[in-house]
Design a protein around this motif. Sequence first.
Motif, PDB file in Angstrom:
ATOM      1  N   SER A  87      39.490  35.374  42.871  1.00 64.94           N
ATOM      2  CA  SER A  87      39.489  36.475  43.662  1.00 64.94           C
ATOM      3  C   SER A  87      37.844  36.516  44.047  1.00 64.94           C
ATOM      4  N   ASP A 124      43.477  36.465  43.477  1.00 59.90           N
ATOM      5  CA  ASP A 124      43.903  37.135  44.580  1.00 59.90           C
ATOM      6  C   ASP A 124      45.318  37.619  44.222  1.00 59.90           C
ATOM      7  N   ASP A 125      45.627  38.729  44.662  1.00 59.77           N
ATOM      8  CA  ASP A 125      46.783  39.487  44.522  1.00 59.77           C
ATOM      9  C   ASP A 125      48.045  38.820  45.159  1.00 59.77           C
TER      10      ASP A 125
END
Length: 202
Positions: free
Chosen positions: A190, A143-144
């Motif tokens: 993610s 995940d960013d």
Amino acid sequence: MAEETTDELMRATYRALCKRGYAALTMRDIADESSKSKATLHYHFDGKHDLLVSFLEFLDERFARKIAAIDADDPTARLFALLDVACPSAEGDSGEFQTAMLELTAQAPYEKAYRERLLGFETRLRAEFERVLDSGVESGAFDDDVEPERTAEFLLTAIDGAQTRRVAVGHDADKMREMIRNYVETAVVSDESPRRTEVRAE
């Protein structure tokens, strides 16, 4: 000291720690676990403290080799492989040794040489976590909003806590290990990661 002799004495130290623990450990105990005499140990080491400093260095070198042996370019696979090295299952780990190491670690506030070696180990592991987390965020595997430094620190704390609770109060090491892996699966990997898709498919 010859590498073969060093390896034998370090492995003897491991066996003696498992049997005797840190506090009761003597040079005689270590000699009894090897083919070397107590006099030979004293020839190479000033005493128990000096030998255990070398033992911590030996463990750090062995840990570094395990990390170097991880054969995974994919950030997700590498992160889970790194977790397996840093937090092994109870089946492949010695509870007696973990108890002895907790005793030894408790001396670190008073023993600078112990503290420096343990800090070096922690620094190495933190750097490895940060490196793979950075790579995963950049590639989109993670995940960013994952912050590599904070996440690495959390993982270190969780692993240390799991090991300490196992020794101190008998918590199930494998359950705690699985909780750490589940955290990574849900909070780091993610939704678009192939691994997350495979998990959902199962």
